[in-house]
Write a protein that holds these residues in place. Structure first.
Motif, PDB file in Angstrom:
ATOM      1  N   GLY A   1       4.368  -6.179  -4.202  1.00  0.00           N
ATOM      2  CA  GLY A   1       3.617  -6.322  -2.955  1.00  0.00           C
ATOM      3  C   GLY A   1       3.256  -7.764  -2.666  1.00  0.00           C
ATOM      4  O   GLY A   1       3.569  -8.679  -3.438  1.00  0.00           O
ATOM      5  N   ILE A   2       2.611  -7.987  -1.527  1.00  0.00           N
ATOM      6  CA  ILE A   2       2.189  -9.339  -1.141  1.00  0.00           C
ATOM      7  C   ILE A   2       1.111  -9.810  -2.111  1.00  0.00           C
ATOM      8  O   ILE A   2       0.100  -9.132  -2.305  1.00  0.00           O
ATOM      9  CB  ILE A   2       1.639  -9.361   0.301  1.00  0.00           C
ATOM     10  CG1 ILE A   2       2.661  -8.812   1.295  1.00  0.00           C
ATOM     11  CG2 ILE A   2       1.232 -10.791   0.688  1.00  0.00           C
ATOM     12  CD1 ILE A   2       2.119  -8.672   2.711  1.00  0.00           C
ATOM     13  N   ARG A   3       1.321 -10.972  -2.708  1.00  0.00           N
ATOM     14  CA  ARG A   3       0.341 -11.550  -3.632  1.00  0.00           C
ATOM     15  C   ARG A   3      -0.123 -12.870  -3.024  1.00  0.00           C
ATOM     16  O   ARG A   3       0.508 -13.914  -3.209  1.00  0.00           O
ATOM     17  CB  ARG A   3       0.957 -11.793  -5.009  1.00  0.00           C
ATOM     18  CG  ARG A   3       1.600 -10.569  -5.637  1.00  0.00           C
ATOM     19  CD  ARG A   3       0.602  -9.491  -6.006  1.00  0.00           C
ATOM     20  NE  ARG A   3      -0.320  -9.917  -7.050  1.00  0.00           N
ATOM     21  CZ  ARG A   3      -1.265  -9.130  -7.544  1.00  0.00           C
ATOM     22  NH1 ARG A   3      -1.425  -7.886  -7.090  1.00  0.00           N
ATOM     23  NH2 ARG A   3      -2.075  -9.571  -8.500  1.00  0.00           N
TER      24      ARG A   3
ATOM     25  N   VAL B   1      -4.378  -8.871   3.235  1.00  0.00           N
ATOM     26  CA  VAL B   1      -3.484  -9.536   4.175  1.00  0.00           C
ATOM     27  C   VAL B   1      -2.374  -8.571   4.564  1.00  0.00           C
ATOM     28  O   VAL B   1      -2.064  -7.622   3.829  1.00  0.00           O
ATOM     29  CB  VAL B   1      -2.893 -10.839   3.590  1.00  0.00           C
ATOM     30  CG1 VAL B   1      -4.011 -11.754   3.101  1.00  0.00           C
ATOM     31  CG2 VAL B   1      -1.893 -10.568   2.471  1.00  0.00           C
ATOM     32  N   SER B   2      -1.771  -8.831   5.710  1.00  0.00           N
ATOM     33  CA  SER B   2      -0.704  -7.945   6.167  1.00  0.00           C
ATOM     34  C   SER B   2       0.288  -8.703   7.030  1.00  0.00           C
ATOM     35  O   SER B   2      -0.047  -9.696   7.684  1.00  0.00           O
ATOM     36  CB  SER B   2      -1.283  -6.763   6.960  1.00  0.00           C
ATOM     37  OG  SER B   2      -2.003  -7.221   8.090  1.00  0.00           O
ATOM     38  N   ASN B   3       1.524  -8.226   6.997  1.00  0.00           N
ATOM     39  CA  ASN B   3       2.569  -8.604   7.946  1.00  0.00           C
ATOM     40  C   ASN B   3       2.987  -7.327   8.655  1.00  0.00           C
ATOM     41  O   ASN B   3       3.718  -6.506   8.081  1.00  0.00           O
ATOM     42  CB  ASN B   3       3.786  -9.222   7.248  1.00  0.00           C
ATOM     43  CG  ASN B   3       3.530 -10.619   6.724  1.00  0.00           C
ATOM     44  OD1 ASN B   3       3.729 -10.905   5.551  1.00  0.00           O
ATOM     45  ND2 ASN B   3       3.112 -11.524   7.603  1.00  0.00           N
ATOM     46  N   GLY B   4       2.473  -7.125   9.861  1.00  0.00           N
ATOM     47  CA  GLY B   4       2.764  -5.873  10.552  1.00  0.00           C
ATOM     48  C   GLY B   4       2.217  -4.696   9.766  1.00  0.00           C
ATOM     49  O   GLY B   4       1.051  -4.667   9.372  1.00  0.00           O
ATOM     50  N   ALA B   5       3.084  -3.723   9.461  1.00  0.00           N
ATOM     51  CA  ALA B   5       2.659  -2.519   8.742  1.00  0.00           C
ATOM     52  C   ALA B   5       2.594  -2.733   7.231  1.00  0.00           C
ATOM     53  O   ALA B   5       2.086  -1.870   6.513  1.00  0.00           O
ATOM     54  CB  ALA B   5       3.613  -1.366   9.055  1.00  0.00           C
ATOM     55  N   VAL B   6       3.097  -3.861   6.760  1.00  0.00           N
ATOM     56  CA  VAL B   6       3.110  -4.122   5.319  1.00  0.00           C
ATOM     57  C   VAL B   6       1.783  -4.763   4.921  1.00  0.00           C
ATOM     58  O   VAL B   6       1.464  -5.879   5.348  1.00  0.00           O
ATOM     59  CB  VAL B   6       4.286  -5.040   4.929  1.00  0.00           C
ATOM     60  CG1 VAL B   6       4.279  -5.307   3.432  1.00  0.00           C
ATOM     61  CG2 VAL B   6       5.605  -4.419   5.360  1.00  0.00           C
ATOM     62  N   LYS B   7       1.021  -4.061   4.107  1.00  0.00           N
ATOM     63  CA  LYS B   7      -0.308  -4.538   3.712  1.00  0.00           C
ATOM     64  C   LYS B   7      -0.353  -4.817   2.215  1.00  0.00           C
ATOM     65  O   LYS B   7       0.301  -4.141   1.421  1.00  0.00           O
ATOM     66  CB  LYS B   7      -1.381  -3.496   4.061  1.00  0.00           C
ATOM     67  CG  LYS B   7      -1.574  -3.254   5.553  1.00  0.00           C
ATOM     68  CD  LYS B   7      -2.648  -2.208   5.796  1.00  0.00           C
ATOM     69  CE  LYS B   7      -3.014  -2.104   7.265  1.00  0.00           C
ATOM     70  NZ  LYS B   7      -1.875  -1.752   8.112  1.00  0.00           N
ATOM     71  N   SER B   8      -1.152  -5.800   1.852  1.00  0.00           N
ATOM     72  CA  SER B   8      -1.381  -6.083   0.434  1.00  0.00           C
ATOM     73  C   SER B   8      -2.461  -5.140  -0.103  1.00  0.00           C
ATOM     74  O   SER B   8      -3.075  -4.382   0.640  1.00  0.00           O
ATOM     75  CB  SER B   8      -1.841  -7.533   0.248  1.00  0.00           C
ATOM     76  OG  SER B   8      -3.187  -7.686   0.678  1.00  0.00           O
ATOM     77  N   GLU B   9      -2.681  -5.215  -1.402  1.00  0.00           N
ATOM     78  CA  GLU B   9      -3.872  -4.601  -1.973  1.00  0.00           C
ATOM     79  C   GLU B   9      -5.110  -5.313  -1.416  1.00  0.00           C
ATOM     80  O   GLU B   9      -5.004  -6.368  -0.789  1.00  0.00           O
ATOM     81  CB  GLU B   9      -3.880  -4.768  -3.498  1.00  0.00           C
ATOM     82  CG  GLU B   9      -2.744  -4.128  -4.252  1.00  0.00           C
ATOM     83  CD  GLU B   9      -2.798  -4.517  -5.720  1.00  0.00           C
ATOM     84  OE1 GLU B   9      -3.912  -4.607  -6.288  1.00  0.00           O
ATOM     85  OE2 GLU B   9      -1.732  -4.756  -6.304  1.00  0.00           O
ATOM     86  N   VAL B  10      -6.270  -4.751  -1.703  1.00  0.00           N
ATOM     87  CA  VAL B  10      -7.523  -5.445  -1.396  1.00  0.00           C
ATOM     88  C   VAL B  10      -7.900  -6.290  -2.614  1.00  0.00           C
ATOM     89  O   VAL B  10      -7.992  -5.776  -3.731  1.00  0.00           O
ATOM     90  CB  VAL B  10      -8.652  -4.457  -1.061  1.00  0.00           C
ATOM     91  CG1 VAL B  10      -9.975  -5.200  -0.855  1.00  0.00           C
ATOM     92  CG2 VAL B  10      -8.294  -3.653   0.190  1.00  0.00           C
TER      93      VAL B  10
END
Length: 254
Positions: A8-10, A79-88
């Motif tokens: 995921g997004i880090r 954080v997010s890019n469109g529908a792709v979200k990171s963890e909190v």
């Protein structure tokens, strides 16, 4: 063995201030992203759109500065890019400048430059395991931030900045801010440091003196009651020398 980097997004935190924090990440080709944050994980009440720098094909750089924060406070964010979200994730802001805290713990590590053997990823994982094992707490509750004395990359290319410096610290970069220093390897393939200046957000931090007159390549800031000065060994000469001299003179009377 060691704990690998979660999927995921880090995000990558940088430039911690008592009232603000920069949040950054790379994507392949996503449009401008978004940051949501708040004082609890279940209540991310604030939202901002991030900036987008298309640094190259497959290298979209998203960055945003969360402002209006309170010092010495935990904040949760996603954080997010469109529908792709990171963890909190969470981070803690520094105390007010000048505060005597009794201690400030800084993790100093550098020369992480070898990309092929995942040296940096292993160092990060070992530091996290050692610190959390010694203190019995998550690393972000023990360490205030990470200071790197240079050679974060082998060569200053987009591949190395994204896939070495940003990616390999992903185990802790969403929770602990990192502040870097110019080494000789940052100048290879990026002689004018245009990429370095685009990626790192240091040009408006200062302590007792104006920011470095040559931008992010050298700079100073205050954490609690300690001044940190990041000089550049690759920029010898009178401009930096006079800036450091003026900074030291100002700090002596502070």
């Amino acid at each position: 063995g060691y704990a690998g980097i979660p999927a995921g997004i880090r995000p990558y935190l940088q430039t911690p201030r008592p009232d603000s924090m920069w949040v950054s990440w790379f994507s392949d080709n996503s449009p401008s992203g978004q940051i949501r944050w708040g004082v609890s994980a279940a209540n991310l009440t604030e939202t901002m759109a991030t900036g987008l720098d298309v640094l190259g094909s497959g290298f979209h750089y998203h960055s945003g500065r969360i402002t209006g924060l309170q010092p010495s406070t935990w904040y949760f964010y996603q954080v997010s890019n469109g529908a792709v979200k990171s963890e909190v994730f969470r981070f803690r802001t520094p105390p007010p400048d000048g505060t005597k805290t009794g201690r400030l713990r800084v993790l100093v590590m550098g020369d992480n430059q070898i990309i092929g053997e995942n040296r940096y990823e292993k160092l990060i994982a070992c530091c996290k395991a050692k610190i959390e094992g010694s203190y019995g707490k998550p690393i972000e509750e023990v360490i205030d931030y990470i200071l790197m004395p240079g050679d974060q990359v082998d060569v200053g290319t987009l591949d190395h900045y994204r896939n070495l410096h940003f990616k390999q610290c992903g185990l802790i970069s969403p929770n602990l801010p990192i502040m870097t220093t110019i080494g000789n390897h940052e100048t290879y393939y990026d002689n004018g440091l245009a990429l370095y200046r685009s990626i790192f957000k240091y040009d408006d931090v200062s302590s007792a003196n104006p920011p470095g007159p040559e931008g992010e390549i050298y700079y100073a800031y205050q954490m609690a009651n300690i001044a940190f000065i990041h000089t550049s060994s690759e920029h010898t000469g009178n401009t930096q020398k006079q800036w450091v001299r003026g900074l030291v003179d100002a700090l002596k009377t502070d």
